[in-house]
Design a protein around this motif. Structure first.
Motif, PDB file in Angstrom:
ATOM      1  N   THR A   1      48.239  31.998  37.593  1.00 47.40           N
ATOM      2  CA  THR A   1      48.969  33.130  38.158  1.00 47.40           C
ATOM      3  C   THR A   1      48.100  34.371  38.018  1.00 47.40           C
ATOM      4  O   THR A   1      47.638  34.692  36.918  1.00 47.40           O
ATOM      5  N   GLN A   2      47.903  35.072  39.117  1.00 44.70           N
ATOM      6  CA  GLN A   2      47.041  36.254  39.131  1.00 44.70           C
ATOM      7  C   GLN A   2      47.856  37.517  38.854  1.00 44.70           C
ATOM      8  O   GLN A   2      48.988  37.655  39.301  1.00 44.70           O
ATOM      9  N   SER A   3      47.244  38.453  38.104  1.00 44.30           N
ATOM     10  CA  SER A   3      47.894  39.735  37.850  1.00 44.30           C
ATOM     11  C   SER A   3      47.947  40.550  39.135  1.00 44.30           C
ATOM     12  O   SER A   3      47.210  40.284  40.090  1.00 44.30           O
ATOM     13  N   SER A   4      48.807  41.555  39.156  1.00 37.55           N
ATOM     14  CA  SER A   4      48.965  42.374  40.364  1.00 37.55           C
ATOM     15  C   SER A   4      47.695  43.130  40.726  1.00 37.55           C
ATOM     16  O   SER A   4      47.453  43.430  41.898  1.00 37.55           O
ATOM     17  N   THR A   5      46.850  43.415  39.737  1.00 38.25           N
ATOM     18  CA  THR A   5      45.607  44.126  40.017  1.00 38.25           C
ATOM     19  C   THR A   5      44.524  43.186  40.549  1.00 38.25           C
ATOM     20  O   THR A   5      43.512  43.643  41.079  1.00 38.25           O
ATOM     21  N   GLY A   6      44.742  41.885  40.341  1.00 36.73           N
ATOM     22  CA  GLY A   6      43.737  40.907  40.748  1.00 36.73           C
ATOM     23  C   GLY A   6      42.597  40.768  39.756  1.00 36.73           C
ATOM     24  O   GLY A   6      41.649  40.024  39.990  1.00 36.73           O
ATOM     25  N   ASN A   7      42.678  41.475  38.634  1.00 33.66           N
ATOM     26  CA  ASN A   7      41.602  41.441  37.642  1.00 33.66           C
ATOM     27  C   ASN A   7      41.653  40.227  36.720  1.00 33.66           C
ATOM     28  O   ASN A   7      40.647  39.880  36.101  1.00 33.66           O
ATOM     29  N   PHE A   8      42.828  39.601  36.591  1.00 29.26           N
ATOM     30  CA  PHE A   8      42.999  38.518  35.625  1.00 29.26           C
ATOM     31  C   PHE A   8      43.873  37.406  36.193  1.00 29.26           C
ATOM     32  O   PHE A   8      44.666  37.627  37.102  1.00 29.26           O
ATOM     33  N   GLU A   9      43.722  36.229  35.593  1.00 32.32           N
ATOM     34  CA  GLU A   9      44.587  35.099  35.876  1.00 32.32           C
ATOM     35  C   GLU A   9      44.962  34.453  34.547  1.00 32.32           C
ATOM     36  O   GLU A   9      44.175  34.487  33.593  1.00 32.32           O
ATOM     37  N   ILE A  10      46.163  33.886  34.508  1.00 27.50           N
ATOM     38  CA  ILE A  10      46.600  33.141  33.336  1.00 27.50           C
ATOM     39  C   ILE A  10      47.187  31.807  33.782  1.00 27.50           C
ATOM     40  O   ILE A  10      47.617  31.653  34.926  1.00 27.50           O
TER      41      ILE A  10
ATOM     42  N   LYS B   1      38.399  38.007  36.792  1.00 26.70           N
ATOM     43  CA  LYS B   1      38.344  37.771  38.236  1.00 26.70           C
ATOM     44  C   LYS B   1      37.125  36.960  38.666  1.00 26.70           C
ATOM     45  O   LYS B   1      37.062  36.482  39.781  1.00 26.70           O
ATOM     46  N   LYS B   2      36.161  36.768  37.763  1.00 25.46           N
ATOM     47  CA  LYS B   2      35.012  35.900  38.038  1.00 25.46           C
ATOM     48  C   LYS B   2      35.300  34.461  37.613  1.00 25.46           C
ATOM     49  O   LYS B   2      34.404  33.629  37.605  1.00 25.46           O
ATOM     50  N   ASN B   3      36.544  34.204  37.207  1.00 25.88           N
ATOM     51  CA  ASN B   3      36.994  32.898  36.744  1.00 25.88           C
ATOM     52  C   ASN B   3      36.313  32.477  35.442  1.00 25.88           C
ATOM     53  O   ASN B   3      36.137  31.291  35.170  1.00 25.88           O
ATOM     54  N   GLU B   4      35.936  33.464  34.626  1.00 27.63           N
ATOM     55  CA  GLU B   4      35.367  33.199  33.315  1.00 27.63           C
ATOM     56  C   GLU B   4      36.466  33.301  32.275  1.00 27.63           C
ATOM     57  O   GLU B   4      37.220  34.274  32.254  1.00 27.63           O
ATOM     58  N   LYS B   5      36.536  32.295  31.403  1.00 22.72           N
ATOM     59  CA  LYS B   5      37.574  32.277  30.378  1.00 22.72           C
ATOM     60  C   LYS B   5      37.310  33.365  29.347  1.00 22.72           C
ATOM     61  O   LYS B   5      36.214  33.459  28.800  1.00 22.72           O
ATOM     62  N   LEU B   6      38.341  34.183  29.097  1.00 20.93           N
ATOM     63  CA  LEU B   6      38.212  35.258  28.125  1.00 20.93           C
ATOM     64  C   LEU B   6      38.746  34.850  26.759  1.00 20.93           C
ATOM     65  O   LEU B   6      38.138  35.143  25.739  1.00 20.93           O
ATOM     66  N   THR B   7      39.917  34.200  26.744  1.00 21.32           N
ATOM     67  CA  THR B   7      40.518  33.815  25.469  1.00 21.32           C
ATOM     68  C   THR B   7      41.671  32.852  25.692  1.00 21.32           C
ATOM     69  O   THR B   7      42.119  32.655  26.817  1.00 21.32           O
ATOM     70  N   GLU B   8      42.114  32.282  24.589  1.00 16.90           N
ATOM     71  CA  GLU B   8      43.346  31.503  24.541  1.00 16.90           C
ATOM     72  C   GLU B   8      44.280  32.194  23.570  1.00 16.90           C
ATOM     73  O   GLU B   8      43.844  32.719  22.551  1.00 16.90           O
TER      74      GLU B   8
ATOM     75  N   GLY C   1      50.173  46.324  37.071  1.00 14.75           N
ATOM     76  CA  GLY C   1      49.334  46.338  35.884  1.00 14.75           C
ATOM     77  C   GLY C   1      48.957  44.969  35.393  1.00 14.75           C
ATOM     78  O   GLY C   1      49.192  43.954  36.044  1.00 14.75           O
ATOM     79  N   ASP C   2      48.370  44.955  34.207  1.00 16.18           N
ATOM     80  CA  ASP C   2      47.840  43.737  33.609  1.00 16.18           C
ATOM     81  C   ASP C   2      48.556  43.429  32.291  1.00 16.18           C
ATOM     82  O   ASP C   2      47.920  43.332  31.232  1.00 16.18           O
ATOM     83  N   THR C   3      49.861  43.295  32.338  1.00 12.36           N
ATOM     84  CA  THR C   3      50.644  42.970  31.159  1.00 12.36           C
ATOM     85  C   THR C   3      51.227  41.576  31.315  1.00 12.36           C
ATOM     86  O   THR C   3      51.928  41.295  32.295  1.00 12.36           O
ATOM     87  N   ILE C   4      50.927  40.711  30.345  1.00 14.81           N
ATOM     88  CA  ILE C   4      51.452  39.342  30.339  1.00 14.81           C
ATOM     89  C   ILE C   4      52.844  39.364  29.722  1.00 14.81           C
ATOM     90  O   ILE C   4      53.067  40.015  28.699  1.00 14.81           O
ATOM     91  N   VAL C   5      53.759  38.620  30.332  1.00 16.26           N
ATOM     92  CA  VAL C   5      55.132  38.549  29.837  1.00 16.26           C
ATOM     93  C   VAL C   5      55.482  37.091  29.570  1.00 16.26           C
ATOM     94  O   VAL C   5      55.231  36.223  30.403  1.00 16.26           O
ATOM     95  N   LEU C   6      56.073  36.851  28.415  1.00 16.06           N
ATOM     96  CA  LEU C   6      56.565  35.527  28.039  1.00 16.06           C
ATOM     97  C   LEU C   6      58.073  35.610  27.872  1.00 16.06           C
ATOM     98  O   LEU C   6      58.577  36.481  27.160  1.00 16.06           O
ATOM     99  N   GLN C   7      58.781  34.704  28.523  1.00 12.52           N
ATOM    100  CA  GLN C   7      60.207  34.535  28.251  1.00 12.52           C
ATOM    101  C   GLN C   7      60.323  33.242  27.475  1.00 12.52           C
ATOM    102  O   GLN C   7      59.825  32.198  27.897  1.00 12.52           O
TER     103      GLN C   7
END
Length: 130
Positions: free
Chosen positions: A27-36, A60-67, A86-92
């Motif tokens: 899933t891509q963030s709204s800014t397109g800078n990250f995916e999770i 956005k280069k498809n490089e893994k940053l972290t787990e 923005g780039d805020t991850i949300v967990l329910q």
């Protein structure tokens, strides 16, 4: 006989879904800078992360940053996603409650839940579990 064979095959198919590791779609963030995406180890009971929801963060280069081990368990309902802006991850999580992480220097930092973040978490849950 044919009917019994079909029932056995259906049973094996459905049970295999519960006894295999899980990987969500990216899933891509709204800014397109990250995916999770999320994974769950459902097969190795001896592992430290057994049944934990793990978020994998990519740039956005498809490089893994972290787990990120969320602390949520797979036995209950859960979902992950992004805020609308923005780039805020949300967990329910029905297990541990809702959580959110803002990305700073390409790393997630947990932030305090607000009413807006909780609403987003519940919205994400409603989409996944319609």
């Amino acid at each position: 006989m044919k009917r019994n064979l079909i029932l056995i095959l259906l049973t094996l198919t459905f049970t295999s879904c519960f006894f295999s590791d899980y990987e969500s779609e990216k899933t891509q963030s709204s800014t397109g800078n990250f995916e999770i995406y999320a994974t769950v180890n459902r097969t190795d009971k001896n592992a430290d992360n057994y049944a934990d929801v793990i978020i994998h963060l990519y740039d956005k280069k498809n490089e893994k940053l972290t787990e990120l081990n969320t602390g949520a368990g797979d036995a209950n309902k859960w979902t992950i996603g992004w805020t609308e802006l923005g780039d805020t991850i949300v967990l329910q999580s029905s297990d541990i409650g809702n959580k959110a992480w803002i990305l700073q220097n390409d790393q997630p930092t947990e932030i305090k839940m607000t009413d807006e973040l909780n609403e987003r978490a519940e919205f994400l849950k409603s989409i996944k579990y319609e």
